[in-house]
Design a protein around this motif. Sequence first.
Motif, PDB file in Angstrom:
ATOM      1  N   GLU A 161      42.858  11.940  10.949  1.00 41.14           N
ATOM      2  CA  GLU A 161      42.967  13.157  10.881  1.00 41.14           C
ATOM      3  C   GLU A 161      44.649  13.058  11.465  1.00 41.14           C
ATOM      4  O   GLU A 161      45.416  13.507  11.063  1.00 41.14           O
ATOM      5  CB  GLU A 161      42.128  13.491  11.261  1.00 41.14           C
ATOM      6  CG  GLU A 161      42.861  15.149  12.269  1.00 41.14           C
ATOM      7  CD  GLU A 161      42.180  15.651  13.543  1.00 41.14           C
ATOM      8  OE1 GLU A 161      43.276  16.243  13.839  1.00 41.14           O
ATOM      9  OE2 GLU A 161      41.144  15.544  13.399  1.00 41.14           O
TER      10      GLU A 161
ATOM     11  N   LYS B 130      37.571   7.585  20.872  1.00 42.90           N
ATOM     12  CA  LYS B 130      36.917   7.435  19.857  1.00 42.90           C
ATOM     13  C   LYS B 130      37.406   6.602  19.127  1.00 42.90           C
ATOM     14  O   LYS B 130      36.923   5.972  18.054  1.00 42.90           O
ATOM     15  CB  LYS B 130      37.141   8.887  19.099  1.00 42.90           C
ATOM     16  CG  LYS B 130      36.449  10.034  19.832  1.00 42.90           C
ATOM     17  CD  LYS B 130      36.153  11.179  19.198  1.00 42.90           C
ATOM     18  CE  LYS B 130      35.728  12.019  19.505  1.00 42.90           C
ATOM     19  NZ  LYS B 130      35.817  13.503  18.949  1.00 42.90           N
TER      20      LYS B 130
ATOM     21  N   GLY C 120      37.153   8.214  12.778  1.00 46.27           N
ATOM     22  CA  GLY C 120      37.960   9.900  12.557  1.00 46.27           C
ATOM     23  C   GLY C 120      39.654   9.906  13.033  1.00 46.27           C
ATOM     24  O   GLY C 120      40.014  11.327  12.739  1.00 46.27           O
TER      25      GLY C 120
END
Length: 195
Positions: A150, A143, A147
């Motif tokens: 995290e 990805k 994100g």
Amino acid sequence: MKFPSIILGLIIVVTLNNSCKQSQSLSSSLEEYQNRPDSIRLIIRAIDLTEDMSSLSSNNDELTVLVYEVIDSLKRVSVKYSSSFTLTKLSNIKKVSYFNSDDLKGKIYSIVLIERDTDQSTDEVEKMVSSRYFEIVSYYFKKGNFGIEEFIDDNDIIGIKSINDIEKSKAVEFGFNGFFKLDKYEYRLTLMKSQ
């Protein structure tokens, strides 16, 4: 009252003297290591910074580079080198480390280049990445940076590269490029044997 002052003065002089000797010793051993014919240096060059798109951009990249020995069979990593520094358009090249080429034979190494958007120290970034290295690598290759917070807070990964058999060639060159928060970036990294 003069006696404690004299002792304190002697302690300070001895401590400073030992500190200077240790500093000179470390400096000369590093210089000797860098000039060894079997050493390999890692050079990082910013061709296009991640933060130079607009007048609001900082026009410099605060970077952390982490070099790991990866033992896949045990799902374990060992940090061999870590450093933080800043690259700009005018100062866009950094020689960051020296390795003994014998230490690299038959091993897998991973180079992780991170653009820091936090005030974390090198040690803090290294611990954060080391504790979840395999998760981070897997996530990043699926990805990218979307994100990734995290795992690594508000920092971003510029690239991750696994390398083995370094001793078989004089230089290993590779690049990281892409788009970063709407800003194009490009980096070239070289592992080069000392001449």
